[in-house]
Design a protein around this motif. Structure first.
Motif, PDB file in Angstrom:
ATOM      1  N   PRO A 455       0.806  -1.232   0.000  1.00 27.37           N
ATOM      2  CA  PRO A 455       0.000   0.000   0.000  1.00 27.37           C
ATOM      3  C   PRO A 455       0.835   1.276   0.000  1.00 27.37           C
ATOM      4  O   PRO A 455       0.281   2.366  -0.151  1.00 27.37           O
ATOM      5  CB  PRO A 455      -0.821  -0.119   1.288  1.00 27.37           C
ATOM      6  N   HIS A 456       2.156   1.167   0.137  1.00 30.09           N
ATOM      7  CA  HIS A 456       2.965   2.388   0.227  1.00 30.09           C
ATOM      8  C   HIS A 456       2.962   3.174  -1.079  1.00 30.09           C
ATOM      9  O   HIS A 456       3.224   4.380  -1.074  1.00 30.09           O
ATOM     10  CB  HIS A 456       4.409   2.037   0.606  1.00 30.09           C
ATOM     11  N   ARG A 457       2.651   2.515  -2.211  1.00 27.30           N
ATOM     12  CA  ARG A 457       2.675   3.220  -3.499  1.00 27.30           C
ATOM     13  C   ARG A 457       1.648   4.343  -3.521  1.00 27.30           C
ATOM     14  O   ARG A 457       1.894   5.407  -4.106  1.00 27.30           O
ATOM     15  CB  ARG A 457       2.394   2.222  -4.640  1.00 27.30           C
ATOM     16  N   GLU A 458       0.501   4.119  -2.874  1.00 23.54           N
ATOM     17  CA  GLU A 458      -0.541   5.144  -2.851  1.00 23.54           C
ATOM     18  C   GLU A 458      -0.339   6.149  -1.720  1.00 23.54           C
ATOM     19  O   GLU A 458      -0.908   7.232  -1.742  1.00 23.54           O
ATOM     20  CB  GLU A 458      -1.919   4.493  -2.709  1.00 23.54           C
ATOM     21  N   TRP A 720       5.524  -0.980 -14.489  1.00 23.96           N
ATOM     22  CA  TRP A 720       4.441  -0.049 -14.807  1.00 23.96           C
ATOM     23  C   TRP A 720       3.815   0.497 -13.520  1.00 23.96           C
ATOM     24  O   TRP A 720       3.487   1.678 -13.425  1.00 23.96           O
ATOM     25  CB  TRP A 720       3.399  -0.769 -15.663  1.00 23.96           C
ATOM     26  N   HIS A 721       3.674  -0.347 -12.529  1.00 19.62           N
ATOM     27  CA  HIS A 721       3.073   0.082 -11.265  1.00 19.62           C
ATOM     28  C   HIS A 721       3.880   1.205 -10.624  1.00 19.62           C
ATOM     29  O   HIS A 721       3.311   2.139 -10.041  1.00 19.62           O
ATOM     30  CB  HIS A 721       2.984  -1.111 -10.313  1.00 19.62           C
ATOM     31  N   PHE A 722       5.213   1.126 -10.730  1.00 21.83           N
ATOM     32  CA  PHE A 722       6.062   2.134 -10.099  1.00 21.83           C
ATOM     33  C   PHE A 722       6.499   3.223 -11.078  1.00 21.83           C
ATOM     34  O   PHE A 722       7.334   4.062 -10.733  1.00 21.83           O
ATOM     35  CB  PHE A 722       7.280   1.466  -9.460  1.00 21.83           C
ATOM     36  N   HIS A 725       3.604   7.370 -14.430  1.00 22.51           N
ATOM     37  CA  HIS A 725       2.208   7.231 -14.850  1.00 22.51           C
ATOM     38  C   HIS A 725       1.780   5.796 -14.549  1.00 22.51           C
ATOM     39  O   HIS A 725       1.752   4.931 -15.416  1.00 22.51           O
ATOM     40  CB  HIS A 725       2.064   7.567 -16.328  1.00 22.51           C
ATOM     41  N   SER A 726       1.434   5.555 -13.309  1.00 24.79           N
ATOM     42  CA  SER A 726       1.233   4.201 -12.803  1.00 24.79           C
ATOM     43  C   SER A 726       0.030   3.514 -13.428  1.00 24.79           C
ATOM     44  O   SER A 726      -0.972   4.149 -13.782  1.00 24.79           O
ATOM     45  CB  SER A 726       1.054   4.248 -11.285  1.00 24.79           C
TER      46      SER A 726
END
Length: 742
Positions: A455-458, A720-722, A725-726
């Motif tokens: 969840p840290h990406r958000e 792509w997630h990181f 433009h995720s």
């Protein structure tokens, strides 16, 4: 030295070899009419007196022998009978001599006309007067390892070879210029105007930008002017050249210096001067698109793959003519699938029709366009890492494990006894067929899923959210255990639904039970020890792929959370070091430095007594190519016991160092040793794949690798997630369904 002096030297040698009667009617003499200035000095041919003076063709020596008189030292060397071959020092009867041992890179390059440079001579072996080696050897202290052995980009044509040899000091400036006259270059060309764009030619500076191959043309260019440099030197105002020879290889050549060399050594090859198209815009391709549309029922044809070719070039590759046709075919089928009326037929062979399998959110196979490992379908910024390096590392890991699985934990003598004196030479039968992925690749996929589901990406600024990550890792390992038959609740996400991952591969009950105890929080469970901790390095690196996407404690914190769930601190430290190496190896730059360089560079940046064991390992396992003299290539079998974490890491470095441009040989070195061959092969494959991408890995093995498109898909998803433009923003709920949050 004048020609007459050179002729006299050869005459003396002929008399010394054949006696004073050599100039008589039945003897030999110099062919004065064919004496020629050559780059190495003077070429002095000789033949029989009967042929030269009496015109008797039956007495001709063919091919005509020739002695080279080197300048300025006057050394006599026997010319090679075939163009491009290397000259050798002449022999005198009854005398011992020293025979040169020339680096194979130079010997095979076909540049014999430039001479044999001393830095390319590894040493000498002594031969007696019968030509037999005596056993005496001398090392050349001035020798320098060649560019291919050093891990420079592998040359693909004579021009790139010349530039590479010059870069390591094998060729002088004059030798380089002479060689360049025999080469051709490519210049971007506008088919509509019939001219070169001003961006590539500056009239003010009389400067022309040229390229060693169409692969290295700027991505937006699709047509070229091909011309040899000798032709450019003949222009009324010869242009100054800026030569792009591929990744990190540039050379400036003044028009005046090229012209001066051309006058001394006139052209021998035919002129090259033509225009052409790159495969993606060939006229036949447009016709093929029209025919394909009519055949499968499209109302209009798809466009030629200019955009695909541009993406491939941005990632360091070029689409072949066959790949362009398959791209047209694949896009045509995908458009046909979108139409409401059913297709009259569907392709049975996806690859033959430009398609490959991908997996939807329910783990089902759906066809997607084949990009041949050369470019991503989605548009990625590549903020820090190159997509081609990321997917290359993941596929290389799986390939290395598949290569080593059959001999994993065997002793070297057992491998030799089973597979012959050279050990494993091809993908061996492992599990039930060659190319099956192993349990470590399975875990790598689920650990990669873990970093995507973090969840840290958000919430990148939240330290509390970062603390949730070890639980995410346990969940990912739990889903892997579920595929191995464990009763794990709430096994969600797409990866656990892929049927082919529900296979038990080379892992015993004791190891599975140990993982299960650690994942489920058994208070009696103790951290494991061993090199499997190194699996956390690759997924950890991807968390730093975009701006501000990493953890507050950097990649090291991610490794500790990934590997620390199951392994003890010493093993985690080695995984952290490996992650730092991968961080550099996965660079978005056009050139990724070889491991002998990166392994030391990382230690220079992370100094401290805690890294002493790793520093000792690198000194033992990794040769250094930045010095004169013969490099000491290391044998993986001699690095540690083959089972400990540092030993496995060291053996992977030893297998690859000096063999980055020999992928098949490097990977075979990585598995033909005692101990953990599968993991050593996997790490070597990952480091190799990071340098060369999927297209640079042994193709015959990649084509046999199970689920290699799934592996590419997961690696691409993670990058792509990181990305800035995720995918999370682009796909919304569909992405969350694919990679649920906790």
């Amino acid at each position: 030295m004048e020609a007459a002096e050179a002729v006299e030297k050869v005459g003396k040698w002929l008399r010394a070899v054949h006696g004073p009667e050599v100039s008589g009617p039945g003897g030999l003499r110099v062919d004065h009419d064919r004496v020629l200035r050559v780059p190495e000095g003077w070429s002095i041919p000789y033949n029989t007196v009967a042929f030269l003076d009496d015109g008797r063709p039956d007495k001709e020596l063919f091919p005509a022998p020739s002695v080279l008189v080197r300048e300025p030292d006057g050394e006599l060397r026997q010319a090679h009978p075939h163009p491009g071959g290397l000259s050798t020092p002449v022999a005198y009867p009854g005398q011992e001599s020293w025979r040169e041992v020339v680096d194979p890179e130079y010997a095979k390059a076909g540049l014999g006309e430039l001479g044999v440079p001393l830095p390319a001579v590894a040493g000498w072996v002594k031969v007696d007067n019968d030509g037999h080696q005596t056993g005496d050897e001398r090392e050349n202290p001035e020798y320098k390892a060649g560019p291919i052995r050093r891990g420079y980009p592998k040359p693909e044509n004579p021009l790139e070879t010349l530039l590479a040899f010059a870069s390591v000091g094998w060729l002088s400036r004059e030798q380089l210029l002479i060689g360049l006259l025999r080469c051709e270059v490519f210049v971007p060309f506008d088919l509509k105007t019939g001219a070169t764009d001003r961006f590539y030619f500056s009239e003010e500076r009389n400067e022309l930008r040229v390229f060693s191959s169409t692969r290295h043309l700027p991505a937006r260019e699709h047509a070229w002017w091909r011309v040899d440099l000798a032709t450019l030197a003949e222009f009324e105002h010869p242009p100054n050249l800026v030569i792009n020879g591929g990744p990190a290889t540039f050379e400036d050549v003044a028009g005046a210096e090229l012209t001066a060399i051309a006058k001394r050594f006139p052209r021998q090859e035919p002129r090259v001067d033509e225009n052409g198209r790159c495969p993606e815009i060939e006229e036949d391709l447009e016709k093929f698109a029209v025919e394909t549309a009519a055949r499968i029922g499209l109302d209009k044809p798809v466009d030629v793959p200019k955009a695909a070719a541009e993406r491939a070039r941005r990632h360091g590759f070029e689409l072949t003519a066959d790949e362009c046709r398959k791209t047209v075919l694949g896009r045509s089928w995908l458009r046909r699938f979108e139409q409401p009326e059913p297709s009259r037929s569907r392709p049975n062979d996806l690859r033959a029709n430009g398609l490959v399998p991908s997996w939807d959110n329910d783990g089902r196979i759906v066809p997607k366009l084949d990009t041949f490992g050369k470019y991503p379908e989605v548009s990625l910024e590549n903020f820090r890492y190159g997509w081609q390096r990321v997917v290359g590392a993941w596929v290389g890991f799986a390939l290395g494990e598949a290569l080593g699985s059959a001999v994993d934990r065997m002793r070297l003598d057992e491998i030799v006894s089973t597979y012959g004196p050279d050990g494993v030479r091809d993908l061996p039968l492992a599990f039930d067929q060659p190319g099956r992925i192993g349990s470590m690749t399975q875990r790598l996929l689920f650990l990669t899923e873990a970093v995507i589901r973090s969840p840290h990406r958000e919430q990148p600024e939240s330290r509390d959210v970062e603390k949730l990550f070890p639980g995410v890792v346990r969940g990912a390992l739990g889903r892997w255990l579920h595929t191995q038959g464990a009763a794990i609740q709430n096994a969600d996400g797409f990866l656990v639904k892929v049927p082919e991952l529900h296979a038990r591969r080379a892992i015993d009950d004791a190891e599975l039970n140990a993982y299960h105890a650690l994942v489920t929080g058994d208070p009696q469970a103790a951290p494991m020890s061993g090199p499997a901790a190194l699996l956390g390095a690759l997924p950890a690196v991807l968390t730093a792929a975009g701006p501000g996407t990493g953890f507050s404690g950097g990649i090291g914190q991610v490794v500790r959370d990934l590997a620390g769930v199951t392994h003890q601190p010493d093993d985690v430290a080695a995984a952290t070091y490996l992650a730092w190496v991968f961080e550099k190896a996965l660079t978005k730059d056009s050139f990724s430095y070889p491991v002998w360089n990166l392994s030391r560079e990382v230690l220079d940046e992370h100094d401290g007594p805690e890294w002493g064991p790793v520093r000792d390992l690198v000194a033992e396992a990794v040769p250094f190519f930045g010095e004169h003299g013969l490099p000491d290539l290391r044998m993986p079998e001699l690095i540690g016991d083959g089972h400990s974490t540092l030993s496995v890491l060291g053996r992977s470095f030893a297998a690859l160092s000096g063999f980055e441009n020999y992928p098949e040989q490097a990977m075979l070195r990585a598995v033909n040793h005692s101990g953990r061959s599968a993991l050593t092969g996997a790490l070597t494959g990952a480091l190799l794949g990071a340098r060369v991408g999927v297209p640079g890995l042994p193709r015959k093995w990649v084509e046999q690798l199970e689920l290699h498109h799934l592996i590419e898909q997961v690696a691409t998803d993670a990058l792509w997630h990181f990305d800035r433009h995720s995918a999370r923003n682009a796909l919304g709920d569909a992405w969350v369904q694919r990679y649920p949050r906790h």
